[in-house]
Design an enzyme around this catalytic site. Structure first.
Site, PDB file in Angstrom:
ATOM      1  N   ALA A  56       0.813  -1.112   0.138  1.00 23.47           N
ATOM      2  CA  ALA A  56      -0.059  -0.093   0.035  1.00 23.47           C
ATOM      3  C   ALA A  56       0.971   1.300   0.053  1.00 23.47           C
ATOM      4  O   ALA A  56       1.970   1.118   0.794  1.00 23.47           O
ATOM      5  CB  ALA A  56      -0.966  -0.071   1.270  1.00 23.47           C
ATOM      6  N   VAL A  82       4.799  -1.361   3.144  1.00 19.26           N
ATOM      7  CA  VAL A  82       4.558   0.062   2.777  1.00 19.26           C
ATOM      8  C   VAL A  82       5.487   0.383   1.450  1.00 19.26           C
ATOM      9  O   VAL A  82       6.489   0.311   1.312  1.00 19.26           O
ATOM     10  CB  VAL A  82       5.188   0.983   3.976  1.00 19.26           C
ATOM     11  CG1 VAL A  82       4.915   2.539   3.421  1.00 19.26           C
ATOM     12  CG2 VAL A  82       4.277   0.654   5.150  1.00 19.26           C
ATOM     13  N   LYS A  83       4.705   1.140   0.572  1.00 18.12           N
ATOM     14  CA  LYS A  83       5.439   1.418  -0.721  1.00 18.12           C
ATOM     15  C   LYS A  83       5.815   2.955  -0.634  1.00 18.12           C
ATOM     16  O   LYS A  83       5.165   3.611  -0.539  1.00 18.12           O
ATOM     17  CB  LYS A  83       4.178   1.018  -1.828  1.00 18.12           C
ATOM     18  CG  LYS A  83       4.797   0.542  -3.141  1.00 18.12           C
ATOM     19  CD  LYS A  83       3.548   0.060  -3.935  1.00 18.12           C
ATOM     20  CE  LYS A  83       4.255  -0.113  -5.411  1.00 18.12           C
ATOM     21  NZ  LYS A  83       3.157  -0.503  -6.332  1.00 18.12           N
ATOM     22  N   LEU A  84       6.909   3.200  -0.885  1.00 18.95           N
ATOM     23  CA  LEU A  84       7.565   4.500  -1.041  1.00 18.95           C
ATOM     24  C   LEU A  84       8.273   4.607  -2.132  1.00 18.95           C
ATOM     25  O   LEU A  84       8.926   3.712  -2.779  1.00 18.95           O
ATOM     26  CB  LEU A  84       8.746   4.566   0.175  1.00 18.95           C
ATOM     27  CG  LEU A  84       8.279   4.121   1.704  1.00 18.95           C
ATOM     28  CD1 LEU A  84       9.548   4.018   2.665  1.00 18.95           C
ATOM     29  CD2 LEU A  84       7.342   5.204   2.052  1.00 18.95           C
TER      30      LEU A  84
END
Ligand code: G3P
Length: 217
Positions: A56, A82-84
């Site tokens: 996400a 967690v997508k960064l």
């Protein structure tokens, strides 16, 4: 090679999951828009459907704000990654979240140097975008191969997640190179089963069977 479904559509994920064809899911702001769903709600639903990582993506652009959003997303379920974005701030947030034990997927990677930085910042996954490089006449698969070589040279454990997959050939080439994961739209995964000789052969078998006049059940 693990298969991730690049979608936020629940029905598509459920269909693939029932066949054991989905080891994880990736989403992004564009896919959330397409789904018409609330990000927290749909991410929670997807994370409850499958055991593997569910990416996400944050939308903040400064490290502190990325961290705040990332922690909120990570709190949804233990299998959230967690997508960064691969920016300097994204790398700072990656380092912090990784040291808190959160899985991080560093996205929007377009060069081997970017991938090297992500591995050093402790990313769980690096997402090189193959299709978008192909779109500008740069061979996306060459990038996957370069990252594979660099990660293997130094024993980095960051998993190469081939992204922006547009075709079944992308899937085959990513597997041949040794990408750890490929994330693809469910339609591409389904198309991997298709071959004209399979269809032709099946039609011939069925025509001959008809002539026997037999039934199996
Ligand atoms: O995983 C990233 C992917 O969703 C981007 O794909 O086709 O929009 O370049 P595409």
């Amino acid at each position: 090679m693990k298969f991730f479904a690049d979608t936020a559509e629940i029905d598509e994920i459920a269909e693939l999951a029932a066949l054991g064809m989905v080891d994880g899911v990736t989403t992004n702001p564009s896919l959330i828009l397409k789904s018409g769903r609330d990000i927290l709600e749909v991410t929670r639903e997807i994370a409850g459907m499958i055991d593997g990582p569910v990416s996400a993506e944050v939308v903040a652009t400064e490290a502190e704000a990325m961290l705040e959003e990332g922690r909120r997303l990570a709190a949804i379920a233990p299998n959230i990654a967690v997508k960064l974005p691969l920016t300097w701030d994204g790398l700072r947030a990656c380092k912090a979240l990784a040291s808190e034990g959160t899985m991080v997927n560093v996205t929007l990677c377009f060069s081997a140097n970017q991938a090297l930085l992500a591995a050093k910042a402790g990313a769980t996954f690096i997402s090189p975008f193959i299709g978008r490089l192909d779109d500008i006449n740069i061979d996306g698969m060459e990038l996957i191969a370069d990252i594979r070589t660099i990660y293997d040279n130094y024993g980095f454990e960051t998993q190469i997640l081939a992204a922006s997959i547009r075709s079944v050939n992308h899937m085959k080439e990513a597997a041949l190179i040794g990408a750890d994961v490929a994330t693809a739209p469910p339609s591409v995964i389904r198309r991997m089963a298709a071959h004209p000789l399979t269809d032709k052969g099946l039609a011939a078998f069925l025509a001959d069977w008809e002539k026997t006049g037999q039934k199996i059940v």
